[in-house]
Write an enzyme that holds these catalytic residues in place. Structure first.
Site, PDB file in Angstrom:
ATOM      1  N   THR A 136       0.803  -1.221   0.000  1.00 31.48           N
ATOM      2  CA  THR A 136       0.000   0.000   0.000  1.00 31.48           C
ATOM      3  C   THR A 136       0.844   1.283   0.000  1.00 31.48           C
ATOM      4  OG1 THR A 136      -0.126  -0.010   2.411  1.00 31.48           O
ATOM      5  CG2 THR A 136      -1.888  -1.149   1.235  1.00 31.48           C
ATOM      6  N   GLY A 265      12.699  -1.580   4.657  1.00 27.75           N
ATOM      7  CA  GLY A 265      13.184  -2.751   3.931  1.00 27.75           C
ATOM      8  C   GLY A 265      14.610  -2.631   3.448  1.00 27.75           C
ATOM      9  N   TYR A 464      -1.985  17.342   6.800  1.00 24.14           N
ATOM     10  CA  TYR A 464      -2.221  16.373   5.723  1.00 24.14           C
ATOM     11  C   TYR A 464      -2.925  17.108   4.592  1.00 24.14           C
ATOM     12  CZ  TYR A 464      -3.495  11.846   3.645  1.00 24.14           C
ATOM     13  OH  TYR A 464      -3.626  10.747   2.821  1.00 24.14           O
TER      14      TYR A 464
END
Lengths: 550, 550
Positions: A136, A265, A464
């Protein structure tokens, strides 16, 4: 091969669910943006362009040995489903059928040992590895970038979806990285517990992804960002495993948790996280308030937070977002009209909607509501009751669905977020909005920009932004890049962080040196060099390209 | 040259202050421990053994150039004052006059630029650097260890003691590393603010030291550990400066703050910290409670914390600590006797004393006290009013003074701390106490061990142990090492952290691999290699000696 719960390969969510975009809302948006009537559907799956797998036979066989042959997929659909995240550039690319970058295979380990084996094979064979949770990412975090490697595999953690341990007394749960939001809540719910982590991506995003990207849920003002929940952690990299035991606090040197949390990652694969949990609240009460202006509402929020009176969910829309929310809102139109009349009569028309969401037992909620209401009222707020709160709650995961419908109609829609201190928040707000509007105006595609304050902290809050513009027909990516660059430059100049909870990924990597300095960036490189000497882990993410700033 | 506010070179605190140890308390302690009547004063300053400064003329001249000649001190007293911290082994060594390790000079930079210059000189000349704040480390954190370097300087940050900036709206303050506790509170107090950080070392410890060692104040349950207060940070190392800007939260990759916080001078010198502050509370109300047993009290504390009802200060003594506190307590003996009679009549004799300290405005304190009292009573607690709370508050910084008096009387006294989850806390408590008692019993010096719970977290709490034994005459350090090793092994085996707020320093370094694994330790080494390639920064601290585990 399609998996249970897989998303549309070209967009958000359940392929069977068709997002509803009210025709009247669409047409008034078109009018506002000067956007021509135009539609562009994604290409059919059969027309997606994807090359042959470049995984060598030997590497393929070794990977099958690591996870079992039935858990290595290199069919067309599996590869396409792992070819991109869900950012705007990802969707532009995928909708046009450009999956040339797709991973050469997808491997599904079932355990940490299998992850270790996969990394061992990939390090030995020179195969890049992209860890994949829910897929996502909206910042290019799972984009398959080979960066010189001949082959690349997607490491899908979906099979590592176990709740390993619940410690009820310490309010801790050890969770597998592949657990999706609803699975987490279902598993914890059996013990009467909740993680309280509800990002907009909740339905698909995973524990490992949350931890790797410093995710924030919509109730983070109450429950904390994910990094505030991580008490213990296991991560594996080619250098070996790192286990950080679950202790409530420590002075044993640098906190390596915080090096692995947010490592996207690049430094390792998170194989387990011990997170703080809470009892499921007896009740949730979400209610609406309205302020005459955005600064007035923000000031009320600052007081709420600094006086310890903030609820679990606290969200304040600016004037534009308030207007758009009212336009798009589903539900009882008679009630809505009555609500508008009330707001107008009290002089709050054109104001800013706030949502406060309290969770807990009835008496606690009553006490905290009373405290918060005193502050809200004395700061100029007008209570609107629970109707706006319930409406927000119903639609809280809908925005990404709506984005697909807008893209079908060739309307650009993008979101980005930052955070800043209270003293600089309104300047940051003004600077970012202006930068986006200016960048898109200059391209002849004037933008509608809206914003909300959410995720409160004693020292500041996040902002946001969502923005809309007529999509350029052949240069949609350049158009996006212009707006994104302008916004991020403005954020840096105004002292905000380049990202509050979307992570760095590919999209923000060029700005990382301006966030943490070149010594800081090189420090992360040094950590990577130690943990992943051959550089197989998620190339091209987090760190800027060497030699330039991205 | 002695500096204003310098401590005794051989012990704690103001040289003019003579700690009071009640003769009756001393004699009953001797009896309990089987400790012979014996006294041993520190050697006179003139008899302290210290070698010639080994700083080369060139290095000395360059350092004078960096900070100004009046800010480089290599007189005997300055060097002795920087020859050790305040841990038990430090005091043993210093009292005996062993300062052969003393730094070759002490340099006092006034600014970050001067720190950069000093590090530049030291890196070029191969001179080790020990950053020095208040010099209050109890884990060997400022011990001058040359580790192969010919010369070593102490980098005293005492001149960098400015409050640079207060952001009242964001409740942030930018503080210099050399500010001591009282200076911090005085400077912030002028703006009606407090840091709320009151460790036992408050009177001497510094901002830089707190940040570098993950310090916890006695009110950390309410105000948070220092790492929860650090919002922005500047640190310099031979590789250059790292500036982490003050943003309330971020998802911009790994959080390097948490790599530098707790880095103990090994990765850089902290030159500035932007910390969260709060308005000075109108009132402080510290009160006493008593429980029939330690597990019962700990369970009450767990409920307090998990139900959001914990006060700023929460501290629960075990049975032994309660008894000793009553023995040592100064104050009105009539009132004390009356209190004892009350406790006895209610069946709580031999129980465990708890201190709850509430800070805030009157109505907030009243509301929170009522909430906490309900939980405390239903968990078996008996309220004792404010007298025990006031007594604790009066004596909160006294323990290190008392230690000197005990050492004068050849009684070993040491403290150590850990933290663990609630579900394992009582097992951790039992294991550590037993390990200390066994280790000292085996040496023929039976120990008195006492403990308190403090610093509450939703997932657990810290345990702080103090222990006493007859000091071995010529083997005091071996005796200490035996107890320390046994305790730390027990902590690791029972799942606790090797240190909750004293830091790693020299004393815990051998156990770091068991805390964060060998990959974790090597990761810190990789960071150090990048930031400090020649290894001049605080050699021998934090990281275990290579080749072995310490």
């Amino acid at each position: 091969m399609s998996e249970p719960g897989a998303m549309k390969w070209w967009g958000w969510g359940d392929p069977a669910r068709t997002p509803h975009l009210a025709p009247r809302a669409l047409s008034s948006l078109r009018q506002l943006l000067g956007a021509p009537e135009r539609r562009a559907e994604p290409v059919p799956l059969g027309e997606v362009r994807i090359g042959e797998s470049r995984l060598s036979k030997r590497a393929r066989a070794s990977l099958e040995g690591a996870v079992g042959s039935q858990h290595l997929h290199d069919d067309r659909e599996s590869r396409i489903l792992h070819a991109a995240g869900k950012g705007y550039p990802d969707l532009i690319r995928m909708r046009s059928g450009a999956a040339e970058n797709a991973p050469d295979a997808v491997v599904y380990p079932a355990s940490e040992e299998e992850v270790v084996s996969v990394l061992g094979v990939c390090a030995a064979e020179g195969v890049a590895v992209v860890p994949f949770g829910g897929g996502t990412s909206v910042v290019g975090g799972v984009e398959p970038i080979r960066d010189g490697f001949e082959a690349l595999v997607s490491l899908d953690l979906g099979r590592m979806a176990q709740l390993s341990r619940v410690d009820r007394r310490s309010l801790l749960a050890e969770l597998g990285p592949g657990l999706r939001g609803p699975q987490v809540e279902e598993a914890l719910g059996r013990s009467g517990l909740t993680l309280g982590h509800f990002p907009q991506s909740f339905e698909y995003a995973t524990v490992g992804g949350w931890v790797a990207t410093r995710s924030a849920g919509q109730a983070s003002t109450g429950y904390g960002k994910i990094e505030e929940m991580v008490v213990g952690l296991r991560s594996v990299s080619p250098a070996g495993p790192v286990e950080l035991k679950a202790v409530p606090a420590s002075a044993a040197g640098p906190d390596l948790r915080e090096l692995l949390v947010g490592s996207e990652g690049v430094l390792g694969v998170i194989t387990s996280a011990t997170l703080r949990v809470r009892p499921v609240p007896d009740q949730r009460r979400y209610e609406g308030w309205i302020f005459k202006s955005f600064p007035e509402g923000a000031e009320a929020f600052r007081q709420l937070e600094q006086e310890g009176a903030a609820p679990e969910v606290a969200r304040l829309s600016d004037e534009v977002e308030t207007l758009v929310a009212l336009q798009l809102a589903a539900g009882n139109s008679v009630g809505r009209r009555a609500g508008r009349a009330y707001v107008k009569a009290r002089g709050y028309e054109g104001g800013c909607l706030a949502i406060l969401g309290f969770e807990g037992d009835a008496s606690g909620i009553a006490r905290r509501r009373a405290h918060a209401a005193r502050i809200m009222r004395s700061a100029g707020g007008l209570g609107l009751g629970t109707r706006p709160g319930r409406a927000w709650e119903r639609g809280r995961f809908d925005a990404p669905y709506l984005r697909d419908a807008l893209l079908d109609n060739c309307i650009m829609v993008e979101t980005l977020e930052t955070a800043g201190t209270w003293s600089g928040l309104m300047d940051l707000y003004a600077a970012v909005g202006q930068a986006i509007r200016k960048a898109l105006e200059e391209r002849g595609t004037p933008a509608l920009v809206m914003c909300h304050v959410s995720h409160l902290y004693r020292s500041g809050a996040s902002l946001y932004f969502s923005f809309f513009a007529a999509q350029e027909q052949d240069t949609a990516l350049e158009q996006w890049r212009a707006a994104k660059s302008a916004a991020t430059d403005a954020i840096v100049a105004a002292g905000g962080t380049i990202t509050h909870h979307h992570a760095v990924g590919r999209d923000h990597a060029a700005w990382l040196p301006r966030e943490i300095g070149t010594v800081g960036v090189d420090l992360i490189r040094a950590a990577k060099q130690h943990l992943d000497p051959t550089g197989i882990l998620n190339p091209g993410k987090l760190l800027p390209d060497e030699g330039g700033e991205g």
